[in-house]
Write an enzyme that holds these catalytic residues in place. Structure first.
Site, mmCIF file in Angstrom:
data_model
loop_
_atom_site.group_PDB
_atom_site.id
_atom_site.type_symbol
_atom_site.label_atom_id
_atom_site.label_comp_id
_atom_site.label_asym_id
_atom_site.label_seq_id
_atom_site.Cartn_x
_atom_site.Cartn_y
_atom_site.Cartn_z
ATOM 1 N N GLU A 40 0.839 -1.215 0.000
ATOM 2 C CA GLU A 40 0.000 0.000 0.000
ATOM 3 C C GLU A 40 0.870 1.259 0.000
ATOM 4 O OE1 GLU A 40 -3.988 -1.683 2.273
ATOM 5 O OE2 GLU A 40 -2.246 -1.068 3.428
ATOM 6 N N LYS A 123 25.209 -6.033 38.840
ATOM 7 C CA LYS A 123 25.327 -5.793 37.391
ATOM 8 C C LYS A 123 23.905 -5.650 36.843
ATOM 9 C CE LYS A 123 27.518 -7.516 33.241
ATOM 10 N NZ LYS A 123 26.372 -7.645 32.359
ATOM 11 N N ARG A 144 26.799 2.431 23.506
ATOM 12 C CA ARG A 144 28.137 1.853 23.388
ATOM 13 C C ARG A 144 28.563 1.681 21.930
ATOM 14 N NH1 ARG A 144 30.200 -3.303 26.564
ATOM 15 N NH2 ARG A 144 28.790 -4.509 25.288
ATOM 16 N N LYS A 294 35.313 -4.521 40.797
ATOM 17 C CA LYS A 294 36.343 -3.756 40.086
ATOM 18 C C LYS A 294 37.363 -3.178 41.060
ATOM 19 C CE LYS A 294 32.283 -0.999 39.201
ATOM 20 N NZ LYS A 294 31.359 -0.471 38.237
ATOM 21 N N LYS A 318 28.417 -13.952 37.320
ATOM 22 C CA LYS A 318 27.031 -14.047 36.865
ATOM 23 C C LYS A 318 26.206 -14.928 37.796
ATOM 24 C CE LYS A 318 26.081 -12.377 33.306
ATOM 25 N NZ LYS A 318 26.308 -12.365 31.894
ATOM 26 N N CYS A 411 27.128 -32.057 3.434
ATOM 27 C CA CYS A 411 26.615 -30.784 3.927
ATOM 28 C C CYS A 411 25.134 -30.646 3.563
ATOM 29 C CB CYS A 411 27.419 -29.641 3.309
ATOM 30 S SG CYS A 411 26.689 -28.033 3.608
ATOM 31 N N CYS A 414 24.902 -27.762 0.670
ATOM 32 C CA CYS A 414 25.459 -27.832 -0.684
ATOM 33 C C CYS A 414 25.785 -29.254 -1.114
ATOM 34 C CB CYS A 414 26.699 -26.946 -0.783
ATOM 35 S SG CYS A 414 28.081 -27.594 0.158
ATOM 36 N N CYS A 429 31.776 -28.507 6.629
ATOM 37 C CA CYS A 429 31.518 -28.679 5.203
ATOM 38 C C CYS A 429 32.842 -28.387 4.492
ATOM 39 C CB CYS A 429 30.436 -27.683 4.785
ATOM 40 S SG CYS A 429 30.359 -27.400 3.015
HETATM 41 S S1 IVH Z 1 31.585 -1.622 35.227
HETATM 42 C C1 IVH Z 1 34.668 -2.320 31.292
HETATM 43 N N1 IVH Z 1 29.438 -1.923 36.653
HETATM 44 O O1 IVH Z 1 27.902 -4.493 31.904
HETATM 45 C C2 IVH Z 1 33.301 -2.040 31.685
HETATM 46 N N2 IVH Z 1 29.291 -2.399 34.343
HETATM 47 O O2 IVH Z 1 29.946 -6.183 29.845
HETATM 48 C C3 IVH Z 1 33.204 -1.815 33.162
HETATM 49 N N3 IVH Z 1 27.068 -3.081 33.581
HETATM 50 O O3 IVH Z 1 29.005 -2.570 29.279
HETATM 51 C C4 IVH Z 1 31.819 -1.637 33.503
HETATM 52 N N4 IVH Z 1 26.090 -2.949 35.540
HETATM 53 O O4 IVH Z 1 27.200 -1.494 30.665
HETATM 54 C C5 IVH Z 1 29.974 -2.021 35.434
HETATM 55 N N5 IVH Z 1 27.616 -2.128 38.049
HETATM 56 C C6 IVH Z 1 28.138 -2.218 36.840
HETATM 57 C C7 IVH Z 1 27.372 -2.620 35.717
HETATM 58 C C8 IVH Z 1 27.993 -2.695 34.477
HETATM 59 C C9 IVH Z 1 25.916 -3.234 34.255
HETATM 60 C C10 IVH Z 1 27.234 -3.306 32.134
HETATM 61 C C11 IVH Z 1 28.049 -2.247 31.454
HETATM 62 C C12 IVH Z 1 29.033 -2.984 30.594
HETATM 63 C C13 IVH Z 1 28.595 -4.389 30.704
HETATM 64 C C14 IVH Z 1 29.819 -5.281 30.805
#
Ligand code: IVH
Length: 674
Positions: A40, A123, A144, A294, A318, A411, A414, A429
């Site tokens: 459309e 995180k 990012r 960190k 994690k 494969c 192919c 393959c």
């Molecule tokens: S520190 C080098 N702190 O997780 C990056 N990151 O893969 C250091 N994220 O891209 C980041 N919560 O966007 C940090 N409390 C936290 C976070 C955090 C989420 C994200 C961040 C980063 C990704 C890491």
């Protein structure tokens, strides 16, 4: 009807068409919610074009053909981050966390009794955002992107109340990049979804936040209550000693920080924090998927630096993956860009932690055999973050066991024979030239974000053009203009989307050497190795001239035998050389830029031998690379310096014979500061 009357009717019709086309364009491209079908929409365009062709003197100023170009620039501006935005390495258990700490101690040559403080915080499962303040005023807010450049979404965060537009205080730096996570709270996600129609609904809060952030219409974003929590520092002309220090400023500037932050210095305290937050997880208002640790001290962070795109000074522990069970409906085979054949389970759709899953990876055929997986089995599957869901084990076997999955001798795409290399579990393959799925995989890889980054040219469009024979190999992407008329008439395409594609392709034609190497999709040549090669060969011509020199490749620290063989094989093949040549006609490949300042060791070939006492071998090598030196492993007349620790071996003898400059560890440390 007199002429004037007739012409005024045409003008009215043209105005009406221009308005309609504009409206539906916005609905399609900016709001992602088309209200009419593509057919459309194309009909409106055709009607308009026919009238304009017949009555060229009546073409309106606001003709869709005039404004199409203007709308295109309405995409987000791309901005380079002052300091790269990287990602975190993952840890999955206490042992991984211990290893992380051990690696740091080893790198820093520290015994485990001396203290290193870590900032621990949840995180957040959102999207990272880089806020750039100039003289205290918010100048841009970028996603990012590929880590180096992101999209400026400042217009969409203007209404985010957590992000101050001005930093009001006496100690604001001239320039600062403040990084954090943009996210939607769980309740706001449910609320938003309840207002959207079935096919507009988002599958989880993260996707909803992403969709809201990248809206081209800021009015839509305004009604989506995005939140922000800061968690990091990019560039700053004000120097901070520690994260704690930096966070103190953020508090002054009223930028939100996580309320659950702890400063810890032992593995047990770190792990206790993880357990505590994991227990609270379901009660927290937003999605979190782990804990980030960190190093607090920025000096130590700088010494530790990066491995590939992950900092050595931070890790994400994690939470365990979310699991559920479902039935296998079918098992298909997917052929990747390097020919790897992966079995994929098609599943009865299930919801895992808010995400709908209908496919899962079965890894390889050994796994299927080991787990004795058959169609119709009830299996346990898990999903961890961005990772493709995986089949863990069979929970209940189907009654019929006569359907054993055997690996294909040919494969499935192919028909070429498949092989399994001795040291690999993966079936491949053997067709190196014209296996359709491999080529499509290469095309997808080439135009993906980490490759040429051709916006809007993903799997769907690539498959469509491949089937229509508009593209048969990667270099054909740059010849698409000649299919303009055919493409515009295709379902899902029109004037605007075609112009958008051509703009995206043109934007991709300027690329750094390392990305170009990566985009070729050579087996084992990922981002890190591509960078290493770019650093070694500096420009594309040199790279192509020297890439067949095995001895030279062997000298590159970090390049293993598999990668070397793969490179040699790739550049031996005529059709790959043609592809690279054709690409070079269309693309400007930028020489490798050394970001580091010139130092005493820049471009020098250096070798370490014996045990270093003050600085670990790893830190020395890393520092040497930062200073622009090339680290090699065997002494030759090309060696500039041999750095000698305790108990050196035969390298010292050989270096003396060849009259190579010899440095002690003290000399080395002194000269790194020059
Ligand atoms: S520190 C080098 N702190 O997780 C990056 N990151 O893969 C250091 N994220 O891209 C980041 N919560 O966007 C940090 N409390 C936290 C976070 C955090 C989420 C994200 C961040 C980063 C990704 C890491």
């Amino acid at each position: 009807m007199n002429l004037q009357n007739k012409e005024s009717k045409i003008v009215t019709k043209l105005k009406e068409l221009a308005q309609k086309i504009k409206k539906h364009n916005i609905l399609y491209h900016q709001k992602d919610s088309p209200k009419i079908t593509d057919g459309e929409f194309d009909k409106l365009i055709k009607e308009n074009n026919e009238l304009e062709k017949k009555y060229p003197h009546l073409i309106l100023k606001e003709s869709p053909n005039n404004s199409l170009g203007a709308e295109l620039s309405n995409k987000f501006e791309k901005i380079e981050h002052k300091v790269k935005m990287l990602s975190l390495a993952n840890a999955f258990n206490k042992k991984d966390l211990e290893d992380f700490i051990d690696r740091i101690n080893k790198f820093l040559n520290k015994n485990s009794s001396s203290k290193i403080y870590f900032i621990s915080e949840p995180k957040i499962d959102g999207l990272s955002l880089n806020l750039y303040y100039q003289k205290g005023k918010l100048a841009s807010a970028t996603t990012r992107g590929d880590g180096s450049k992101g999209e400026n979404v400042i217009n969409n965060i203007i209404n985010v109340k957590d992000i101050p537009k001005k930093l009001i205080s006496s100690n604001v730096p001239k320039e600062i990049e403040i990084r954090g996570e943009i996210y939607l709270e769980k309740k706001d996600f449910f609320n938003l979804n309840s207002k959207l129609s079935e096919n507009e609904k988002f599958s989880n809060p993260r996707n909803a936040a992403a969709g809201s952030l990248r809206q081209l219409d800021p009015n839509i974003t305004k009604n989506r209550p995005l939140r922000f929590i800061a968690h990091g520092l990019g560039y700053s002309d004000k120097k901070y000693l520690s994260i704690e220090n930096f966070y103190d400023d953020l508090k002054l500037w009223k930028i939100p920080l996580n309320k659950m932050i702890e400063k810890v210095d032992t593995i047990n305290l770190m792990y206790n924090f993880y357990k505590k937050i994991e227990n609270l997880r379901s009660k927290i208002n937003y999605d979190i998927d782990g804990i980030v640790y960190k190093v607090n001290d920025y000096n130590i962070q700088n010494r530790l630096g990066f491995v590939g795109k992950n900092p050595r000074w931070a890790v994400a522990l994690k939470f365990s993956a979310e699991k559920t069970s479902t039935k296998i409906l079918e098992i298909d085979f997917q052929i990747g860009r390097t020919g790897a054949i992966t079995p994929v389970a098609r599943l009865e759709t299930v919801n895992i932690g808010g995400v709908l899953v209908s496919n899962a990876s079965l890894h390889n055929f050994d796994e299927i055999e080991k787990k004795d997986i058959r169609i119709n089995d009830l299996v346990e599957i898990q999903r961890a973050g961005d990772v493709i869901p995986q089949v863990i084990k069979v929970i209940k076997k189907s009654k019929n066991r006569n359907n054993k999955i055997t690996f294909p001798k040919h494969c499935p795409t192919c028909g070429s024979p498949t092989i399994k290399e001795d040291d690999e579990a993966i079936l491949r393959c053997t067709n190196l030239n014209d296996c359709k799925d491999q080529i499509i995989g290469q095309l997808i890889h080439f135009s993906s974000k980490k490759g040429l980054n051709i916006d809007g040219f993903g799997e769907k469009q690539i498959k469509q053009f491949y089937e229509l024979k508009f593209i048969k190999k990667i270099e054909d992407i740059f010849l698409l203009q000649k299919y303009e008329n055919k493409i515009i008439d295709l379902n899902g395409w029109g004037n605007l989307s075609f112009k958008n594609l051509i703009i995206a392709i043109n934007n991709s034609k300027n690329i750094d050497l390392d990305k170009f190497i990566f985009s070729l999709g050579i087996r084992y040549i990922g981002e890190t190795i591509s960078k290493l090669l770019a650093k070694e060969f500096l420009n594309i011509n040199n790279f192509l001239q020297k890439i067949n020199d095995k001895d030279r490749l062997l000298l590159i620290d970090g390049l293993g035998p598999k990668a070397i063989n793969s490179l040699l094989n790739f550049f031996k093949r005529e059709n790959n050389l043609i592809t690279v040549n054709e690409l070079m006609k269309n693309i400007k490949i930028n020489d490798f830029k050394r970001i580091n300042k010139l130092s005493f060791f820049t471009n020098k070939n250096i070798i370490f031998t014996g045990t270093l006492k003050k600085m670990s071998r790893e830190e020395s090598k890393y520092l040497a690379q930062q200073l622009g030196a090339k680290i090699t492993s065997s002494v030759s007349k090309n060696t500039d310096f041999l750095i000698v620790g305790e108990k050196p071996g035969s390298k010292l003898k050989k270096a003396k014979e060849l009259k190579i400059n010899i440095l002690t560890e003290e000399d080395w440390i002194k000269k790194t500061n020059q």
